[in-house]
Design a protein around this motif. Sequence first.
Motif, PDB file in Angstrom:
ATOM      1  N   ALA A   1       0.820  -1.209   0.000  1.00  0.00           N
ATOM      2  CA  ALA A   1       0.000   0.000   0.000  1.00  0.00           C
ATOM      3  C   ALA A   1       0.857   1.263   0.000  1.00  0.00           C
ATOM      4  O   ALA A   1       0.439   2.292  -0.515  1.00  0.00           O
ATOM      5  N   VAL A   2       2.036   1.180   0.584  1.00  0.00           N
ATOM      6  CA  VAL A   2       2.917   2.341   0.704  1.00  0.00           C
ATOM      7  C   VAL A   2       4.320   1.909   0.257  1.00  0.00           C
ATOM      8  O   VAL A   2       5.196   1.645   1.083  1.00  0.00           O
ATOM      9  N   PRO A   3       4.539   1.823  -1.056  1.00  0.00           N
ATOM     10  CA  PRO A   3       5.816   1.293  -1.565  1.00  0.00           C
ATOM     11  C   PRO A   3       7.053   2.032  -1.055  1.00  0.00           C
ATOM     12  O   PRO A   3       8.121   1.425  -0.922  1.00  0.00           O
ATOM     13  N   GLU A   4       6.924   3.315  -0.727  1.00  0.00           N
ATOM     14  CA  GLU A   4       8.088   4.063  -0.246  1.00  0.00           C
ATOM     15  C   GLU A   4       8.548   3.617   1.141  1.00  0.00           C
ATOM     16  O   GLU A   4       9.619   4.020   1.609  1.00  0.00           O
ATOM     17  N   LEU A   5       7.777   2.751   1.802  1.00  0.00           N
ATOM     18  CA  LEU A   5       8.219   2.184   3.075  1.00  0.00           C
ATOM     19  C   LEU A   5       9.350   1.184   2.894  1.00  0.00           C
ATOM     20  O   LEU A   5      10.078   0.879   3.829  1.00  0.00           O
ATOM     21  N   ILE A   6       9.486   0.671   1.684  1.00  0.00           N
ATOM     22  CA  ILE A   6      10.487  -0.349   1.403  1.00  0.00           C
ATOM     23  C   ILE A   6      11.799   0.320   1.010  1.00  0.00           C
ATOM     24  O   ILE A   6      11.836   1.209   0.161  1.00  0.00           O
ATOM     25  N   GLY A   7      12.879  -0.101   1.659  1.00  0.00           N
ATOM     26  CA  GLY A   7      14.199   0.449   1.368  1.00  0.00           C
ATOM     27  C   GLY A   7      14.831  -0.209   0.159  1.00  0.00           C
ATOM     28  O   GLY A   7      14.172  -0.911  -0.616  1.00  0.00           O
ATOM     29  N   GLU A   8      16.112   0.002   0.035  1.00  0.00           N
ATOM     30  CA  GLU A   8      16.883  -0.567  -1.064  1.00  0.00           C
ATOM     31  C   GLU A   8      17.259  -2.015  -0.751  1.00  0.00           C
ATOM     32  O   GLU A   8      17.317  -2.400   0.421  1.00  0.00           O
ATOM     33  N   PRO A   9      17.538  -2.820  -1.780  1.00  0.00           N
ATOM     34  CA  PRO A   9      17.995  -4.193  -1.533  1.00  0.00           C
ATOM     35  C   PRO A   9      19.293  -4.205  -0.728  1.00  0.00           C
ATOM     36  O   PRO A   9      20.066  -3.243  -0.754  1.00  0.00           O
ATOM     37  N   TYR A  10      19.529  -5.278  -0.027  1.00  0.00           N
ATOM     38  CA  TYR A  10      20.740  -5.470   0.754  1.00  0.00           C
ATOM     39  C   TYR A  10      21.731  -6.301  -0.061  1.00  0.00           C
ATOM     40  O   TYR A  10      21.342  -7.065  -0.940  1.00  0.00           O
ATOM     41  N   ALA A  11      23.008  -6.154   0.245  1.00  0.00           N
ATOM     42  CA  ALA A  11      24.051  -7.006  -0.325  1.00  0.00           C
ATOM     43  C   ALA A  11      25.091  -7.210   0.757  1.00  0.00           C
ATOM     44  O   ALA A  11      25.436  -6.271   1.485  1.00  0.00           O
ATOM     45  N   ASP A  12      25.563  -8.440   0.875  1.00  0.00           N
ATOM     46  CA  ASP A  12      26.588  -8.696   1.883  1.00  0.00           C
ATOM     47  C   ASP A  12      27.978  -8.470   1.279  1.00  0.00           C
ATOM     48  O   ASP A  12      28.107  -8.103   0.103  1.00  0.00           O
ATOM     49  N   ALA A  13      29.015  -8.666   2.079  1.00  0.00           N
ATOM     50  CA  ALA A  13      30.389  -8.392   1.644  1.00  0.00           C
ATOM     51  C   ALA A  13      30.826  -9.285   0.490  1.00  0.00           C
ATOM     52  O   ALA A  13      31.759  -8.939  -0.238  1.00  0.00           O
ATOM     53  N   ASP A  14      30.161 -10.414   0.294  1.00  0.00           N
ATOM     54  CA  ASP A  14      30.492 -11.300  -0.818  1.00  0.00           C
ATOM     55  C   ASP A  14      29.707 -10.958  -2.080  1.00  0.00           C
ATOM     56  O   ASP A  14      29.819 -11.657  -3.081  1.00  0.00           O
ATOM     57  N   GLY A  15      28.891  -9.918  -2.002  1.00  0.00           N
ATOM     58  CA  GLY A  15      28.116  -9.497  -3.170  1.00  0.00           C
ATOM     59  C   GLY A  15      26.811 -10.254  -3.362  1.00  0.00           C
ATOM     60  O   GLY A  15      26.143 -10.094  -4.379  1.00  0.00           O
ATOM     61  N   VAL A  16      26.446 -11.078  -2.388  1.00  0.00           N
ATOM     62  CA  VAL A  16      25.185 -11.803  -2.477  1.00  0.00           C
ATOM     63  C   VAL A  16      24.061 -10.827  -2.142  1.00  0.00           C
ATOM     64  O   VAL A  16      24.096 -10.160  -1.098  1.00  0.00           O
ATOM     65  N   GLU A  17      23.087 -10.729  -3.023  1.00  0.00           N
ATOM     66  CA  GLU A  17      21.992  -9.792  -2.820  1.00  0.00           C
ATOM     67  C   GLU A  17      20.879 -10.424  -1.986  1.00  0.00           C
ATOM     68  O   GLU A  17      20.620 -11.623  -2.070  1.00  0.00           O
ATOM     69  N   HIS A  18      20.248  -9.563  -1.183  1.00  0.00           N
ATOM     70  CA  HIS A  18      19.138  -9.964  -0.324  1.00  0.00           C
ATOM     71  C   HIS A  18      18.000  -8.982  -0.542  1.00  0.00           C
ATOM     72  O   HIS A  18      18.207  -7.830  -0.937  1.00  0.00           O
ATOM     73  N   LEU A  19      16.800  -9.417  -0.268  1.00  0.00           N
ATOM     74  CA  LEU A  19      15.620  -8.599  -0.515  1.00  0.00           C
ATOM     75  C   LEU A  19      15.592  -7.333   0.331  1.00  0.00           C
ATOM     76  O   LEU A  19      16.092  -7.313   1.460  1.00  0.00           O
ATOM     77  N   PRO A  20      14.974  -6.287  -0.188  1.00  0.00           N
ATOM     78  CA  PRO A  20      14.802  -5.074   0.613  1.00  0.00           C
ATOM     79  C   PRO A  20      13.773  -5.310   1.717  1.00  0.00           C
ATOM     80  O   PRO A  20      12.950  -6.220   1.631  1.00  0.00           O
ATOM     81  N   MET A  21      13.844  -4.486   2.737  1.00  0.00           N
ATOM     82  CA  MET A  21      12.910  -4.557   3.857  1.00  0.00           C
ATOM     83  C   MET A  21      12.400  -3.151   4.136  1.00  0.00           C
ATOM     84  O   MET A  21      12.798  -2.193   3.483  1.00  0.00           O
ATOM     85  N   PHE A  22      11.535  -3.028   5.149  1.00  0.00           N
ATOM     86  CA  PHE A  22      11.092  -1.706   5.556  1.00  0.00           C
ATOM     87  C   PHE A  22      12.304  -0.842   5.864  1.00  0.00           C
ATOM     88  O   PHE A  22      13.296  -1.317   6.406  1.00  0.00           O
ATOM     89  N   ARG A  23      12.202   0.433   5.576  1.00  0.00           N
ATOM     90  CA  ARG A  23      13.310   1.355   5.828  1.00  0.00           C
ATOM     91  C   ARG A  23      13.237   1.978   7.223  1.00  0.00           C
ATOM     92  O   ARG A  23      14.066   2.796   7.587  1.00  0.00           O
ATOM     93  N   GLN A  24      12.229   1.616   7.984  1.00  0.00           N
ATOM     94  CA  GLN A  24      12.109   2.137   9.339  1.00  0.00           C
ATOM     95  C   GLN A  24      11.658   1.019  10.262  1.00  0.00           C
ATOM     96  O   GLN A  24      11.155  -0.010   9.803  1.00  0.00           O
ATOM     97  N   PRO A  25      11.853   1.196  11.564  1.00  0.00           N
ATOM     98  CA  PRO A  25      11.489   0.143  12.517  1.00  0.00           C
ATOM     99  C   PRO A  25       9.986  -0.162  12.509  1.00  0.00           C
ATOM    100  O   PRO A  25       9.168   0.694  12.175  1.00  0.00           O
ATOM    101  N   VAL A  26       9.672  -1.384  12.885  1.00  0.00           N
ATOM    102  CA  VAL A  26       8.291  -1.805  13.106  1.00  0.00           C
ATOM    103  C   VAL A  26       8.153  -2.012  14.616  1.00  0.00           C
ATOM    104  O   VAL A  26       8.885  -2.813  15.202  1.00  0.00           O
ATOM    105  N   LEU A  27       7.244  -1.275  15.221  1.00  0.00           N
ATOM    106  CA  LEU A  27       7.020  -1.390  16.655  1.00  0.00           C
ATOM    107  C   LEU A  27       5.834  -2.313  16.897  1.00  0.00           C
ATOM    108  O   LEU A  27       4.810  -2.199  16.217  1.00  0.00           O
ATOM    109  N   VAL A  28       5.973  -3.217  17.852  1.00  0.00           N
ATOM    110  CA  VAL A  28       4.933  -4.203  18.120  1.00  0.00           C
ATOM    111  C   VAL A  28       4.338  -3.948  19.505  1.00  0.00           C
ATOM    112  O   VAL A  28       5.073  -3.828  20.492  1.00  0.00           O
TER     113      VAL A  28
END
Length: 141
Positions: free
Chosen positions: A39-66
């Motif tokens: 619903a709010v695509p701008e909540l999603i940040g950029e994809p992650y990549a580790d030091a070996d260059g393996v890419e990981h999916l993006p996640m929320f760009r801000q904390p989720v409080l429960v």
Amino acid sequence: MGTENVRFDTKIAVLLRDDLASWQRLNVTAFVVSGLGTAVPELIGEPYADADGVEHLPMFRQPVLVFEGAKEVLSAAHRKALSRSLHTAVFTSDLFGTGNDRDNRAAVRAVGTEQLDLVGLAVHGPRNAVDKILKGARMHP
């Protein structure tokens, strides 16, 4: 990389009913937060990549409080969120008995808004609005 604290103008919050089993809390949280990024695509940040260059999916760009609260707290929070036209995702007790998205949607559609037996709610909006919606809830332990 900076280490300064970032203060967001918005808040992502999950409110869980306080009588759920541990597995239910985790399941509900996973389901309801998945709706916010659509619903709010701008909540999603950029994809992650580790030091070996393996890419990981993006996640929320801000904390989720429960948070957690009684059934009445969830119902009131839902009403307040709707009255403020905030994006919400809901999980009702009926969804524990279904096994797929089609049946989940049918179970929610079969019940009027005020009669939904809410066990979880995710909401995103301005910090002060979300804080008011969560009145009566407490941080999840």
